[in-house]
Design a protein around this motif. Structure first.
Motif, PDB file in Angstrom:
ATOM      1  N   THR A   1      -6.357 -28.657  11.989  1.00 17.13           N
ATOM      2  CA  THR A   1      -6.073 -29.935  11.333  1.00 17.13           C
ATOM      3  C   THR A   1      -4.694 -29.927  10.677  1.00 17.13           C
ATOM      4  O   THR A   1      -3.904 -30.864  10.849  1.00 17.13           O
ATOM      5  CB  THR A   1      -7.157 -30.256  10.280  1.00 17.13           C
TER       6      THR A   1
ATOM      7  N   ASP B   1      -1.391 -32.037  11.931  1.00 18.98           N
ATOM      8  CA  ASP B   1      -0.683 -32.921  11.008  1.00 18.98           C
ATOM      9  C   ASP B   1       0.807 -32.585  10.991  1.00 18.98           C
ATOM     10  O   ASP B   1       1.655 -33.472  11.042  1.00 18.98           O
ATOM     11  CB  ASP B   1      -1.284 -32.784   9.609  1.00 18.98           C
TER      12      ASP B   1
ATOM     13  N   ARG C   1      -5.748 -34.143  15.699  1.00 16.67           N
ATOM     14  CA  ARG C   1      -6.474 -32.875  15.755  1.00 16.67           C
ATOM     15  C   ARG C   1      -7.087 -32.697  17.149  1.00 16.67           C
ATOM     16  O   ARG C   1      -7.105 -31.604  17.695  1.00 16.67           O
ATOM     17  CB  ARG C   1      -7.573 -32.851  14.684  1.00 16.67           C
TER      18      ARG C   1
END
Length: 95
Positions: free
Chosen positions: A26, A30, A36
């Protein structure tokens, strides 16, 4: 020289980029500016490295985009070569 059964680039991302930095999928997604789901598919070998993703990885991990594309190409070529004998191709010669 062709490598013997090269790893999928996703394995390299996971083992040499994410794990040493303690990054979750995740957090890495980002940082890369992707979902994701997209990064997970690459890490799990369900998707390959696109030219755009190669550039993203090169920026994020201070590597070259070409190295990521080379890894993807080597992986795909090795797997294609495993089916060489099953391909119905004839040698083409000048008439």
């Amino acid at each position: 020289m062709q490598m013997h059964n090269p790893p999928h680039p996703g394995e390299i991302i996971k083992e040499l980029c994410l794990e040493p930095l303690g990054l979750s999928v995740t957090d890495a997604a980002d940082g890369l500016g992707v979902s994701r789901k997209t990064l997970s598919a690459i890490i799990n070998g369900r998707a390959g490295i696109s030219p755009e993703m190669a550039v993203r990885l090169s920026i994020a991990f201070d590597t070259s985009a070409q190295s990521w594309l080379n890894q993807q190409s080597q992986y795909e070529l090795w797997h294609a070569e495993q089916n060489r004998s099953k391909l119905l191709v004839k040698k083409l010669v000048a008439a």
